[in-house]
Design an enzyme around this catalytic site. Structure first.
Site, mmCIF file in Angstrom:
data_model
loop_
_atom_site.group_PDB
_atom_site.id
_atom_site.type_symbol
_atom_site.label_atom_id
_atom_site.label_comp_id
_atom_site.label_asym_id
_atom_site.label_seq_id
_atom_site.Cartn_x
_atom_site.Cartn_y
_atom_site.Cartn_z
ATOM 1 N N TYR A 8 4.731 5.376 11.147
ATOM 2 C CA TYR A 8 4.863 4.006 11.640
ATOM 3 C C TYR A 8 5.609 3.086 10.687
ATOM 4 O O TYR A 8 6.056 2.039 11.081
ATOM 5 C CB TYR A 8 3.490 3.415 11.987
ATOM 6 C CG TYR A 8 2.437 3.531 10.900
ATOM 7 C CD1 TYR A 8 2.425 2.662 9.814
ATOM 8 C CD2 TYR A 8 1.459 4.524 10.946
ATOM 9 C CE1 TYR A 8 1.462 2.763 8.826
ATOM 10 C CE2 TYR A 8 0.492 4.636 9.959
ATOM 11 C CZ TYR A 8 0.503 3.761 8.900
ATOM 12 O OH TYR A 8 -0.445 3.867 7.921
ATOM 13 N N HIS B 13 -2.891 4.254 5.233
ATOM 14 C CA HIS B 13 -4.069 3.380 5.286
ATOM 15 C C HIS B 13 -5.283 4.094 4.691
ATOM 16 O O HIS B 13 -5.973 3.564 3.841
ATOM 17 C CB HIS B 13 -4.337 2.984 6.737
ATOM 18 C CG HIS B 13 -5.628 2.266 6.935
ATOM 19 N ND1 HIS B 13 -5.841 0.982 6.490
ATOM 20 C CD2 HIS B 13 -6.791 2.658 7.512
ATOM 21 C CE1 HIS B 13 -7.086 0.617 6.797
ATOM 22 N NE2 HIS B 13 -7.681 1.619 7.413
ATOM 23 N N ARG C 95 0.868 -1.178 0.000
ATOM 24 C CA ARG C 95 0.000 0.000 0.000
ATOM 25 C C ARG C 95 0.901 1.224 0.000
ATOM 26 O O ARG C 95 1.559 1.500 0.988
ATOM 27 C CB ARG C 95 -0.839 -0.071 1.279
ATOM 28 C CG ARG C 95 -1.792 1.028 1.503
ATOM 29 C CD ARG C 95 -2.271 0.969 2.939
ATOM 30 N NE ARG C 95 -1.386 1.688 3.819
ATOM 31 C CZ ARG C 95 -1.221 1.443 5.112
ATOM 32 N NH1 ARG C 95 -1.846 0.465 5.686
ATOM 33 N NH2 ARG C 95 -0.406 2.184 5.826
#
Lengths: 488, 374
Positions: free
Chosen positions: B281, B272, B268
Site C-alpha cells: 500500500y 504497521h 514508520r
C-alpha cells in the site's frame, strides 16, 4: 549435541498455512540463531524466517513451492550448544486470536463435543477485514479427514512424512547464507558459479569473480518467487536415459511430458471467486452486434482536440461512458443480491470495474463514481487504472467496491464471449474487437466498423427484459453517439 | 499563544548539522542548551538500543515466539526525545508502539514482549514507572490521560513551582487516531479545564494502509487553534527538536498553562505490524525519501563531525545492543505461560460479584478437568 526442528509459526494473526518460497540455506550449512534461513509466502506477505537455533543444518523438511500448515517442521538443525529442549520440537508461541469461532459457553458448562469442534480458521488480513460471509456467521465445522481431503489432493498439499532434501539431491550449490544473499542481490544464479571453496562450496569471491567476468550476461536471471503462475512450477521428468523407448524411439529426456503448477496467489483467488460467482448467480448472456462507425469517427475527432492531447482515447472509453449512461436508465442492472438480508441493493453510483490482465493474473480494479465524470476525466481515470493495474500496484481499495464491470476481450483479437460475473455484481459487459465488416447501411452493403457486445447478468435479480434493454441502450449510444445528448 | 509553526521545528539537520539558533529557533535551542556531546551520546545510545531491540522482537515474531509485533523503527527520535523531556513524576499514556519511551522510563524490554507474546495482560506496573499499559484500542488512552491529568490538578500537583512535584501527562497517539472522536473529546476537555497534558502525536504517515492525507486536510498541529491550545509541528526524526518542543509543552503543563498539541513528523519504516505488508500500500519512493532522514544517522554524523564520539563509542553501543538482543531472546523463550486465574486480578480495582463468579467457575473447571482447561 541434539537435533532440533523449527516448526512453521503463525507469522501473521490467524494464518493457517504458508508456502515455502526459497531456502536460504542448504544441508551442511552452519547457521546462527537469528539468521534468515527460509522465505515463506503467506496470504499477507512474503517474510523471511530466522532460525531459532545455532548449529548445522541436518535437513530441509519442506521442498520449495510447497504449502504447509502452521506447525509443520521446516528444518532440522543439529545444535552445538546444550539445550533445555533437546530433541523436542521447538514450541511455537501461542496463536493470536482470530476473533472467529472459539468455544461458546452455555449454562456454565462446556461439553467435550464443543471442545472438539473448532471453527475452521481462515486467514484474516489486517486492514482488509473478513469476508462478509464469515463475518456475521462464523462457520463452525468439525474437523474431519474428509474436510482436509476436500481441500485437494492430499499428496500435493503436505507430504505426510517429509523427506530429507539434501543439497546433492536438489542440485543446490553449497554456499553460506551471506553468500546466497549476495548472489541474490546481484541476480546471480548460484548453480552457474564455479566453486573454489573446500568441498565445492561457493565463496563470496567466486560470486564476485563471476559477476566481474560477466559470464552470465546472456543467461536468464534466476526465477523470481511469486512472479507469476508459473513460478515454482515443477516438471515431471520422464525417466532419463535409454531405458525409455517409445515405439522403439528413445525419448528426449529434456522435454517434460507434464508441468505441475501450484495453485496460489491471484490464480487461487481468481478460481475461488469464479467458482463462487458461477455457482451462486445463475448466469444468462445476451448478445448484440452493432455498427460503431460513427463512434470511431467521433474518437478520431476527440483525439485531435487539444484537451485530449495527453490522454489515451480508446473505444473502451466510449463503452465505459455508454455503460454509465445505460445504467442510469436501468438502475436495476447496477445492483447486487444480498443473500443475508434477502434484499436487492440498487446502486445509485457507478463504480466501474475494468478487467485487466495484470502481471500476477486477472484483476478487476474499478473507477469510483464513474457516473459523475466527464469524458475527459473518465479517460484519465481509465488510463491511470489500467497503468496502475499493469504495473501490479493496484491498491486493495482499487480492487474492491465495483458495482458493474466491463471486460474488453477485443484486445485479444476475438469477437465475443460469455463472461462470468465479478462476484457481487449483477452485470458484466463484454466488448469484442472492432473490425470492418460488410454491413447493410442505408439499404446498401458497405464496409462498416462493427463490434459484438454481450452482457452476462445475474438472473436472480435481472430478467431477460432488463438485461436486453440495458445492452440495447449501450449499443444505441455506440451506434449513434448523439443519443447520449438526448438522454442527458 | 504561539501559533502553529509554519515550518516544523528542526535543530539538527538530516546531515547532522546543528541549526543556527537565532530567530524563531532561539527559544527551542535554549531549551536543549544543556544537551552537549555527552547527553547526545546518551540519546544516541537510547535510540540504538531500542532499534536493536526492535529488530530482535521482529525476528522473535518470525520464529513464532511472539504473536505479533508493532515495530517502532524510524520513530526513535520522536520517542526518545519526548521521553527525555519528561520529569520522573510525569505520566505517560502510550499506544502500543512506544517502545522508546518505555525504555527511557525504565520498563524492561522483556515486560513489553510479554504482552506481545500473550504471556501477560499488561506487563508492567504503571505506578512504578509512570508509564501506563500499552493501549491497543486506537485513541482510547487519550481520555484516560486527560482524566488522569485532571486528577493531578485536583491533587494540587500543578503550578506549585516545586520542580519535583509539578506533574505533566504525556498522551501519545498517531495520525490515524486523530480521526477518533474520543481523541478530539480528550483535547477539548483538557483545553477547557486547562489540564496538564501534552498531546503528542507521532504522525508516521500511515494508519495501517491509510495515508495521513486521508486523516486530515490541514496539518494536525493547526487543529490546536480550534481547541484553544498551542500547537506545534516538529521534525520527529530530530531528537533534539522533539526534546525541546516537548520540554516546552511539559513545562507549560506543569506550571498550570494547560495542554499543548505536538505533532511530530516521522516515519514508520516497517509495516504497521508483522501482520501486514507495507509494500502493498505504500509507495516505495516514500521509504527511499525517509531513509535519507534517519534519526540515528544524523546524530552519528553530528557526533563524528564534532568529535563528540568515535568508532570506539559506536562499537561499544553496537556490542551492548547485541547483548540486549541476546538477553531478550533468551528471556522470551524462557517466559512461562501465565496462571489462568491471574486474568481476573486486574479486571476491577476491587471485588466484583460477576468476576468472582467467573473466577470460581474457571477454578472448578481447572480442578476437575485440568487437561481440558489447558
Amino acid at each position: 549435541m541434539s537435533t532440533q526442528q523449527f516448526l512453521l509459526p503463525d507469522v501473521g494473526e490467524g494464518l493457517t498455512e504458508a508456502e515455502v518460497v526459497t531456502w536460504r540455506v542448504a544441508v551442511g550449512d552452519v547457521v546462527t540463531d537469528g539468521d534468515p534461513v527460509v522465505e515463506v509466502e503467506t496470504a499477507k506477505s512474503v517474510v523471511e524466517l530466522p532460525t531459532p537455533f545455532s548449529g548445522t543444518v541436518v535437513s530441509l523438511l519442506v521442498p520449495e513451492g510447497t504449502t504447509v500448515d502452521v506447525g509443520t517442521p521446516l528444518i532440522a538443525v543439529q545444535t552445538t550448544a546444550p539445550s533445555v529442549e533437546a530433541d523436542h520440537p521447538h514450541r511455537p508461541a501461542p496463536v493470536a486470536p482470530t476473533g472467529q469461532g472459539g468455544s461458546g459457553r452455555e449454562g456454565g458448562a462446556v461439553s467435550a463435543v464443543e471442545h472438539e469442534q473448532e471453527a475452521e480458521r481462515e486467514a484474516v488480513l489486517v486492514g482488509y477485514g473478513v469476508r462478509p460471509a464469515t463475518a456475521g456467521h462464523p462457520a463452525r465445522r468439525r474437523r474431519t479427514v474428509a474436510a482436509s481431503a476436500r481441500n485437494g489432493a492430499p499428496a500435493a498439499a503436505a507430504p505426510a512424512a517429509p523427506s530429507r532434501v539434501p543439497s546433492q539431491e536438489t542440485g543446490r550449490p553449497l554456499a553460506s547464507p551471506p553468500v546466497r544473499a549476495l548472489a541474490r542481490d546481484l541476480g546471480v544464479d548460484l548453480t552457474r558459479v564455479p566453486a573454489s571453496g573446500d568441498g565445492g562450496v561457493v565463496t563470496r569471491d567466486d560470486v564476485r569473480a563471476f559477476v566481474d567476468a560477466r559470464v552470465d550476461l546472456s543467461s536468464p536471471p534466476p526465477p523470481r518467487h511469486g512472479a507469476g503462475p508459473g513460478a515454482g512450477a515443477s516438471v515431471t521428468e520422464p525417466p532419463a536415459g535409454d531405458d525409455v523407448l517409445v515405439g522403439g524411439v528413445p525419448m528426449v529426456p529434456a522435454q517434460p511430458r507434464e508441468t505441475r503448477i501450484p495453485v496460489r496467489g491471484v490464480r487461487r483467488a481468481t478460481a475461488r471467486q469464479m467458482v463462487a460467482s458461477a455457482f451462486t448467480a445463475p448466469h444468462a448472456t445476451a448478445f448484440v452486434t452493432v455498427d460503431v462507425t460513427r463512434s470511431m469517427k467521433m474518437l478520431e475527432r476527440i483525439r485531435g482536440e487539444r484537451e485530449f492531447r495527453d490522454v489515451h482515447v480508446s473505444p473502451l472509453l466510449l463503452v465505459a461512458r455508454a455503460v454509465c449512461l445505460a445504467a442510469a436508465r436501468h438502475p436495476g442492472i447496477n445492483a447486487s443480491w444480498d443473500e443475508l438480508a434477502q434484499e436487492i441493493v440498487v446502486k445509485h453510483y457507478v463504480n466501474l470495474g475494468i478487467a485487466v490482465a495484470a502481471p500476477r493474473g486477472l484483476i478487476v480494479p474499478s473507477i469510483k463514481d464513474a457516473h459523475t465524470m466527464s469524458l475527459k476525466d473518465l479517460a484519465h481515470a481509465l488510463g491511470d487504472l489500467v497503468q496502475t493495474a499493469r504495473s501490479g500496484r493496484s491498491s486493495p481499495a482499487d480492487l474492491s467496491g465495483s458495482s458493474i464491470s466491463i471486460t474488453n476481450i477485443g484486445v485479444f483479437g476475438v469477437d465475443s464471449g460469455t463472461p462470468i460475473l465479478n462476484p457481487g455484481e449483477a452485470a458484466i459487459l463484454c466488448v469484442g474487437q472492432v473490425k470492418k465488416k460488410p454491413w447493410v447501411h442505408k439499404g446498401k452493403v458497405r464496409p462498416r466498423d462493427v463490434v459484438d457486445l454481450s452482457v452476462s447478468f445475474d438472473h436472480r435479480l435481472v430478467d431477460g427484459d432488463l438485461g436486453s434493454k440495458f445492452l440495447a441502450d449501450v449499443a444505441r449510444v455506440l451506434e449513434r453517439p448523439d443519443t447520449a445528448l438526448r438522454w442527458a | 499563544m504561539p501559533a502553529a509553526t509554519a515550518e516544523p521545528v528542526q535543530l539538527l539537520s538530516p546531515d547532522g548539522v546543528r541549526q543556527d539558533a537565532s530567530g524563531d529557533r532561539a527559544r527551542h535551542a535554549e531549551l536543549v542548551s544543556g544537551v552537549g556531546a555527552e547527553q547526545l551520546r546518551e540519546r544516541y545510545r537510547d535510540m540504538a538500543m531500542v532499534r536493536r531491540f526492535d529488530a530482535e522482537a521482529t525476528a522473535l515474531q518470525r520464529q513464532g515466539e511472539l504473536a505479533l509485533w508493532a515495530s517502532g523503527t524510524g520513530q526513535e527520535a520522536a520517542q526518545i526525545g519526548a521521553a527525555r523531556a519528561l520529569a520522573a513524576q510525569d505520566h505517560v499514556f502510550p499506544t502500543y508502539r512506544e517502545h522508546g519511551i518505555a525504555w527511557v522510563r525504565g520498563v524492561d524490554p522483556l515486560q513489553v514482549l510479554s504482552l506481545y507474546r500473550g504471556a501477560s495482560h499488561g506487563g508492567w506496573d504503571p505506578t512504578a514507572s509512570g508509564f501506563h499499559p500499552y493501549t491497543l484500542v486506537i485513541g482510547a488512552q487519550l481520555p484516560h490521560a486527560t482524566g488522569y491529568a485532571m486528577g493531578v490538578q485536583r491533587d494540587g500537583d500543578v503550578g506549585t513551582g516545586d520542580p519535583a512535584r509539578d506533574t505533566a501527562v504525556l498522551a501519545c497517539f498517531g495520525d490515524g487516531a486523530s480521526s477518533q472522536g474520543e481523541v478530539n473529546e480528550a483535547l477539548n476537555w483538557a483545553a477547557v479545564f486547562q489540564a496538564p497534558v501534552v498531546f503528542f502525536c507521532q504522525n508516521n504517515g500511515w494508519a495501517i494502509s491509510s495515508p495521513a492525507s486521508r486523516q486530515f486536510a490541514a496539518p494536525l498541529a493547526r487543529r490546536a487553534e480550534g481547541f484553544g491550545v498551542p500547537g506545534v509541528q516538529v521534525d520527529g526524526n530530530d531528537v533534539l527538536a522533539v526534546e525541546a518542543v516537548v520540554r516546552e509543552a511539559a513545562d507549560r503543563a506543569r506550571s498550570g498553562g494547560g495542554p499543548t498539541l505536538v505533532e511530530a513528523l516521522t516515519f514508520r519504516v516497517a509495516a504497521h505490524t508483522t501482520s501486514d505488508d507495507s509494500s502493498r500500500y505504500r509507495p516505495r519512493e516514500e521509504d527511499e525519501l525517509w531513509a535519507t532522514r534517519d534519526p540515528l544517522t544524523r546524530v552519528e554524523a553530528h557526533l563524528r563531525s564534532t568529535g563528540g564520539a568515535d568508532d570506539a563509542f559506536f562499537d561499544a553501543v553496537r556490542a551492548e545492543g547485541d547483548e540486549l538482543a541476546a538477553r531478550v531472546r533468551r528471556g522470551v523463550r524462557e517466559m512461562s505461560d501465565p496462571e489462568p486465574l491471574s486474568m481476573f486480578d486486574h479486571a476491577y480495582a476491587g471485588d466484583h460479584p460477576l468476576v468472582a463468579q467467573e473466577r470460581a467457575w474457571l477454578e472448578t473447571w481447572i480442578a476437575t478437568e485440568p487437561e481440558e482447561a489447558r
